[in-house]
Design a protein around this motif. Structure first.
Motif: not given
Ligand SMILES: NC(=O)c1ccc[n+]([C@@H]2O[C@H](COP(=O)([O-])OP(=O)(O)OC[C@H]3O[C@@H](n4cnc5c(N)ncnc54)[C@H](OP(=O)(O)O)[C@@H]3O)[C@@H](O)[C@H]2O)c1
Length: 473
Positions: A19, A55, A204, A208
């Protein structure tokens, strides 16, 4: 060699964080470009009174899935929402769900994480490290697992300047830290956090890095890949250019620069940023946001004092005056609050906008070289082909359309509003000059002399210009 879609044929995939921003893009791409994938199981927790199924049903109704919906109207049948909270014992999975997943999953993408930079250490550990441990444990029980993909970040080892594709020794043994945090109260943990973080800027990147160590130590005989995206922006081409749905990272900066005189970026890699800045500002001047507070602008500086000066003059003073105006007209002041929030958000990003790193990408290069021509077309990861000017324009338009939900039909009104802002600025500057003139020039002989000198110089220049232009005819 099989192509990527051939590899996924008939496979069951498990995705955590579906999500989230990255998770939903992954899910869409997987279903669209690997249409013969069997099932995509997504671990989703209930939220705001909505069950996981609801959702997911809501999520796949969003614009991101439009193209997939058009190409494969029945795609939703391949998505199975599984109730799971990753911070709970056994991931909060029912026995039945555990049996299903351990019996059929072939590929795991573990994307879920907390990406809030300054999450309290205990919470960041819960999701980024302990949930990863639970996912690895579940993966060990999967009978048909082929690969476990862990999504980390390019900044996991941002305490180094050269980052290679290896797992570096951790700042602390994650097992010891887990044990320690168990008996510590929150106050003690927050006191201890800066010491633990050391060179790293936030919890963070710290957690990580620990998660990577955990994966390395506990993966045993699993096939594991750790991927480290850097800061992820809007989509390049697919499913359509400029798709983005959040304010995180650059999107927030772009929106801020389009709304009013913007945040500062200290010593970013200057040449790149100067050019990006140009594209962002010119796009938003042509296509202004409806809520613009001042004309779009951005200043890059490496000087802390200049930064503070511009914050005071260009952000805080106008915000204060605007709030005063709101208060006097009986409305709730809000601009100072917004500016303060914006600055806090920028402070969080400051570390990343004021450092530079070199990343080794031999594995990515090898991957690109091994891809067949069909895969190269369908899964283009060669960012050297990216045309930055076009990408930035799409990105800015994407933030307008998909993050702020502004329709293009509102553009004429937004342009009118921007012209009004420009006129206000000119009027304000003129009043300021007259005011300064009154104070300094009218009261001091020396200032008056300088003023007359400047005026006579201008006059002479104009006379000379007029004379030389008449001579030509
Ligand atoms: N975005 C970037 O620029 C970026 C860059 C480098 C690396 N990353 C990595 O990519 C990955 C995804 O990032 P993102 O940007 O997509 O983050 P995000 O939009 O904040 O999404 C986080 C996800 O984790 C889920 N989550 C959080 N707590 C949870 C729980 N207790 N149980 C089940 N699900 C849970 C959230 O679900 P809910 O919807 O229920 O909250 C959401 O689906 C991460 O590992 C991040 O470190 C992201």
């Amino acid at each position: 060699m099989v192509t990527i879609p051939e590899y996924y044929e008939g496979k069951n995939v498990l995705i955590t964080g579906a999500t989230g921003f990255m998770g939903k893009v992954l899910l869409e791409k997987l279903l669209r470009s690997c249409s013969s994938v069997k099932t995509a199981y997504v671990l989703v927790r209930p939220k705001a009174g909505q069950a996981p199924e609801a959702r997911i049903a809501d999520m796949i109704n969003c614009k991101l899935f439009d193209r997939l919906r058009e190409e494969q109207p029945d795609f939703a049948e391949k998505i199975v929402a599984v109730n799971s909270d990753l911070t709970q014992p056994d991931l909060d999975l029912s026995t039945e769900d555990q049996e299903t997943l351990t019996g059929c999953i072939n590929i795991v993408f573990h994307c879920a994480a907390t990406i809030r930079f300054n999450e309290p250490l205990k919470d960041a550990m819960q999701l980024n490290v302990l949930a990863t441990q639970k996912m690895v444990n579940l993966a060990h029980r999967m009978k048909h697992l082929e690969v476990f993909i862990h999504v980390s970040t390019a900044y996991a080892h941002c305490d180094r300047e050269l980052i290679e594709e290896v797992v570096y020794p951790p700042p602390v043994d994650y097992r010891k830290l887990i044990d320690t945090l168990e008996w510590m109260d929150d106050k003690l943990v927050s006191l201890m956090t800066p010491k633990l973080l050391g060179e790293r800027p936030n919890t963070y990147t710290y957690t990580k890095a620990l998660a990577e160590q955990l994966i390395q130590q506990e993966c045993g005989n699993l096939n594991v890949a750790i991927i480290r995206p850097s800061i992820v922006g809007a989509s390049w081409k697919e499913p359509f250019p400029g798709w983005i749905d959040n304010f995180n990272g650059p999107s927030g900066i772009f929106i801020a620069s389009a709304l009013h005189h913007p945040p500062f970026i200290h010593s970013f890699i200057a040449e790149i940023m100067a050019s990006l800045q140009y594209h962002v500002i010119s796009t938003f001047k042509r296509n202004p946001l409806e809520q613009a507070f001042r004309r779009p602008n951005v200043n890059l500086t490496t000087n802390h004092l200049i930064n503070q000066y511009w914050i005071a003059v260009s952000h805080k003073a106008p915000a204060f005056l605007y709030d005063l105006f709101l208060r006097m007209s009986g409305r709730e002041p809000r601009m100072m609050k917004t500016i303060t929030r914006l600055h806090k958000a920028m402070m969080v990003l400051e570390y990343f906008t004021s450092h530079s790193w070199v990343w080794n990408m031999d594995n990515i290069t090898m991957l690109m070289n091994q891809m067949g021509s069909e895969d190269k077309k369908a899964f283009n990861i060669d960012v050297r082909q990216l045309h930055w000017a076009e990408y930035m324009e799409n990105y800015c338009m994407g933030t307008k359309k998909y993050v702020l939900n502004e329709e293009l039909s509102g553009l004429p009104a937004a342009r009118k509003h921007l012209n009004k802002l420009r006129n206000i600025r000119y009027t304000f500057n003129t009043i300021l000059v007259v005011f300064i003139w009154r104070i300094f020039i009218a009261r001091s002989q020396m200032a008056r002399n300088i003023w007359y000198f400047v005026v006579s110089l201008c006059f002479k220049f104009l006379s000379y210009f007029r004379a030389s232009s008449t001579m030509r005819y």
